[in-house]
Design an enzyme around this catalytic site. Sequence first.
Site, PDB file in Angstrom:
ATOM      1  N   ASP A 161       7.455 -17.338   5.619  1.00 52.44           N
ATOM      2  CA  ASP A 161       9.080 -16.400   5.356  1.00 52.44           C
ATOM      3  C   ASP A 161       9.139 -14.620   5.415  1.00 52.44           C
ATOM      4  O   ASP A 161       7.104 -14.728   5.452  1.00 52.44           O
ATOM      5  CB  ASP A 161      10.135 -16.458   4.909  1.00 52.44           C
ATOM      6  CG  ASP A 161       9.695 -16.289   3.100  1.00 52.44           C
ATOM      7  OD1 ASP A 161       8.961 -16.154   3.178  1.00 52.44           O
ATOM      8  OD2 ASP A 161      10.628 -17.125   2.630  1.00 52.44           O
ATOM      9  N   ASP A 162       9.471 -13.567   5.853  1.00 53.10           N
ATOM     10  CA  ASP A 162       9.654 -12.670   5.912  1.00 53.10           C
ATOM     11  C   ASP A 162       9.121 -11.838   6.933  1.00 53.10           C
ATOM     12  O   ASP A 162       8.624 -10.901   6.941  1.00 53.10           O
ATOM     13  CB  ASP A 162       9.247 -12.304   4.412  1.00 53.10           C
ATOM     14  CG  ASP A 162      10.140 -12.287   3.326  1.00 53.10           C
ATOM     15  OD1 ASP A 162      11.174 -12.234   3.204  1.00 53.10           O
ATOM     16  OD2 ASP A 162       9.389 -12.282   2.080  1.00 53.10           O
ATOM     17  N   HIS A 218      17.110 -15.561   3.007  1.00 52.06           N
ATOM     18  CA  HIS A 218      16.296 -14.664   2.597  1.00 52.06           C
ATOM     19  C   HIS A 218      16.263 -14.828   1.149  1.00 52.06           C
ATOM     20  O   HIS A 218      17.703 -14.220   0.501  1.00 52.06           O
ATOM     21  CB  HIS A 218      16.347 -13.469   3.509  1.00 52.06           C
ATOM     22  CG  HIS A 218      15.406 -12.178   2.458  1.00 52.06           C
ATOM     23  ND1 HIS A 218      13.567 -12.314   2.549  1.00 52.06           N
ATOM     24  CD2 HIS A 218      15.694 -11.267   1.581  1.00 52.06           C
ATOM     25  CE1 HIS A 218      13.644 -11.005   1.548  1.00 52.06           C
ATOM     26  NE2 HIS A 218      14.664 -10.309   1.481  1.00 52.06           N
TER      27      HIS A 218
END
Length: 149
Positions: A13-14, A134
């Site tokens: 992720d990110d 997130h």
Amino acid sequence: MAWPRVKLVVTADDFGYCPRRNEGIVEAFLAGAVTSVSLLVNGAAADSAAELARRHHIPTGLHANLSEGRPVGSALHGASSLLSPEGFFLGKMGFREAVAAGDVALPQVREELEAQLGRFRELLGRNPTHVDGHQHVHVLPGGPMLSWA
């Protein structure tokens, strides 16, 4: 006895947060350590991340963000239950506190998440392979759970 085949999905992720993170994630994908990515569409390097995903054919989902940076939705630029007076999201703990206090306006959450989905489609020209949150905002007790069906 034959064991059933199992496919392990490892998602980074990110993706889109910054150029260095993008580089590391692509390196991990090309090495086979990562099988998919989640794109942070309000990240500083989201445009380049989307280009890298297209170039390397990386399965890409949306990393829905309600806690860090600036919103994608234009209508949220101003007074919003999701933003500080400076126009930034409230941060992980600030968002959690606002949810716990019942101070988060669900129509604003829906508007921002729909804007992020629209931005994803602009960047990649398709729908995400998956959606996650997130800083785990999608699994907060009493938190906003929305359907995009």
